[in-house]
Design a protein around this motif. Structure first.
Motif, PDB file in Angstrom:
ATOM      1  N   GLY A  85       0.517  -2.837 -12.588  1.00 47.47           N
ATOM      2  CA  GLY A  85       0.670  -3.258 -11.204  1.00 47.47           C
ATOM      3  C   GLY A  85       0.468  -2.114 -10.230  1.00 47.47           C
ATOM      4  O   GLY A  85      -0.180  -2.281  -9.182  1.00 47.47           O
ATOM      5  N   GLU A  86       1.010  -0.946 -10.553  1.00 47.31           N
ATOM      6  CA  GLU A  86       0.840   0.218  -9.683  1.00 47.31           C
ATOM      7  C   GLU A  86      -0.625   0.649  -9.644  1.00 47.31           C
ATOM      8  O   GLU A  86      -1.162   0.983  -8.587  1.00 47.31           O
ATOM      9  N   ALA A  87      -1.256   0.653 -10.803  1.00 46.67           N
ATOM     10  CA  ALA A  87      -2.667   1.030 -10.853  1.00 46.67           C
ATOM     11  C   ALA A  87      -3.518   0.056 -10.045  1.00 46.67           C
ATOM     12  O   ALA A  87      -4.445   0.456  -9.336  1.00 46.67           O
ATOM     13  N   ALA A  88      -3.206  -1.222 -10.135  1.00 43.40           N
ATOM     14  CA  ALA A  88      -3.960  -2.227  -9.392  1.00 43.40           C
ATOM     15  C   ALA A  88      -3.837  -2.012  -7.885  1.00 43.40           C
ATOM     16  O   ALA A  88      -4.831  -2.108  -7.150  1.00 43.40           O
ATOM     17  N   ARG A  89      -2.637  -1.711  -7.429  1.00 44.16           N
ATOM     18  CA  ARG A  89      -2.444  -1.490  -5.995  1.00 44.16           C
ATOM     19  C   ARG A  89      -3.243  -0.277  -5.516  1.00 44.16           C
ATOM     20  O   ARG A  89      -3.834  -0.302  -4.425  1.00 44.16           O
ATOM     21  N   GLU A  90      -3.279   0.775  -6.318  1.00 43.97           N
ATOM     22  CA  GLU A  90      -4.027   1.964  -5.894  1.00 43.97           C
ATOM     23  C   GLU A  90      -5.531   1.704  -5.903  1.00 43.97           C
ATOM     24  O   GLU A  90      -6.244   2.124  -4.993  1.00 43.97           O
ATOM     25  N   ALA A 123      -7.923  -3.403 -12.700  1.00 46.42           N
ATOM     26  CA  ALA A 123      -8.988  -3.763 -11.764  1.00 46.42           C
ATOM     27  C   ALA A 123      -9.026  -5.272 -11.528  1.00 46.42           C
ATOM     28  O   ALA A 123      -9.199  -5.736 -10.396  1.00 46.42           O
ATOM     29  N   LEU A 124      -8.841  -6.040 -12.598  1.00 43.29           N
ATOM     30  CA  LEU A 124      -8.844  -7.500 -12.447  1.00 43.29           C
ATOM     31  C   LEU A 124      -7.542  -8.007 -11.825  1.00 43.29           C
ATOM     32  O   LEU A 124      -7.533  -9.066 -11.211  1.00 43.29           O
ATOM     33  N   ARG A 125      -6.495  -7.274 -11.973  1.00 46.75           N
ATOM     34  CA  ARG A 125      -5.253  -7.641 -11.276  1.00 46.75           C
ATOM     35  C   ARG A 125      -5.410  -7.386  -9.781  1.00 46.75           C
ATOM     36  O   ARG A 125      -4.909  -8.150  -8.953  1.00 46.75           O
TER      37      ARG A 125
END
Length: 280
Positions: A85-90, A123-125
């Motif tokens: 989730g954190e990676a997706a936001r960034e 990336a897909l999230r």
């Protein structure tokens, strides 16, 4: 001279990304509905044709090739160990910042960093409607190209476009338990290692992905591009015309450029996946 701070480095990376887009900017021929939520992510091992295919897609009206976004690419080695989730936001913050300042309103972004394969879930999230394009090429040809470039060669000077040094050291994508082995491997084996790891990671989201074979594009771009055009929602005629510029001189180059020992090294490291993908 003191090393640049993290903030200064980030500013330089974003500046490079936006400057590249402004140079390429052209008025959109009508806005694409939902363009922001439907980027195209082109993945694959380095030297698999990702740059050519992303540029070809970006030449079709409604799309914009971003290249390998420096801030996106630079963040991935750190993001692989963060919660999804954190990676997706960034990732979303990076891409939307570049879209805003790069004048991409109304066009679908095409990002081509091969390393995105290692954060494909994030990336897909970030973009559930994203279309993934996976370029697949014979690992022996990939190894021949990487060996020619020398990016994984011991003692290779220089750095890549986001400041990472070239050389034989283990990257973030090397299995932790095999890092010492990677350092001691031959250059050809390291190249096959990269191919195996990138290709394996890129296969992590089959429902959102279309595989495109380098060899098929080189042999018959019109036929090979049909499933790609359908998957990403591009004009099939214009996309086929763009992809038709691919040449086939590099298909089978390993027979000319690799020694028998190097071929053995490639097949020893990547043979199982090679067989699965039909590269005998």
């Amino acid at each position: 001279m003191a090393a640049p701070s993290g903030a200064a480095r980030n500013l330089r990376l974003y500046g490079a990304a936006v400057a590249r887009l402004l140079v390429r900017a052209r008025p959109p021929r009508g806005e694409v509905e939902g363009a922001t939520e439907r980027p195209v992510l082109v993945l694959g091992s380095p030297r698999s044709g990702t740059t050519f295919v992303a540029r070809s897609i970006g030449s079709v009206p409604g799309f914009a090739d971003l290249g390998e976004l420096p801030p996106w690419k630079a963040a991935i080695p750190r993001l692989v160990s963060q919660p999804e989730g954190e990676a997706a936001r960034e990732l979303r913050r990076i891409l939307e910042t570049v879209r805003r300042y790069g004048l991409l309103r109304g066009r679908r972004a095409v990002e081509q960093s091969p390393e995105t394969a290692f954060v494909i879930g994030a990336a897909l999230r970030a973009y559930p409607q994203a279309a993934i394009v996976h370029m697949v090429r014979d690992p022996r040809d990939v190894a021949a190209s990487l060996v020619q470039k020398g990016w994984l060669r011991e003692g290779r000077p220089g750095r890549d476009d986001v400041g990472q040094p070239y050389g034989h050291y283990a990257r973030f994508w090397v299995e932790p338990e095999r890092r010492a082995e990677f350092d001691e491997a031959t250059e050809a084996r390291r190249a096959a290692w990269a191919w195996r790891r990138y290709v394996s990671a890129a296969r992590g989201a089959p429902a959102s992905t279309v595989d495109v074979r380098y060899e098929a594009l080189a042999a018959d771009a019109e036929t090979a591009s049909e499933p790609l055009a359908a998957h990403i929602g591009a004009d099939p005629v214009l996309l086929a015309q763009a992809l038709g510029r691919m040449h086939d001189e590099s298909v089978g180059r390993w027979r000319r450029n690799l020694t028998p020992q190097q071929v053995d090294e490639v097949e020893a490291e990547a043979g199982e996946l090679m067989e699965e993908l039909g590269y005998s």
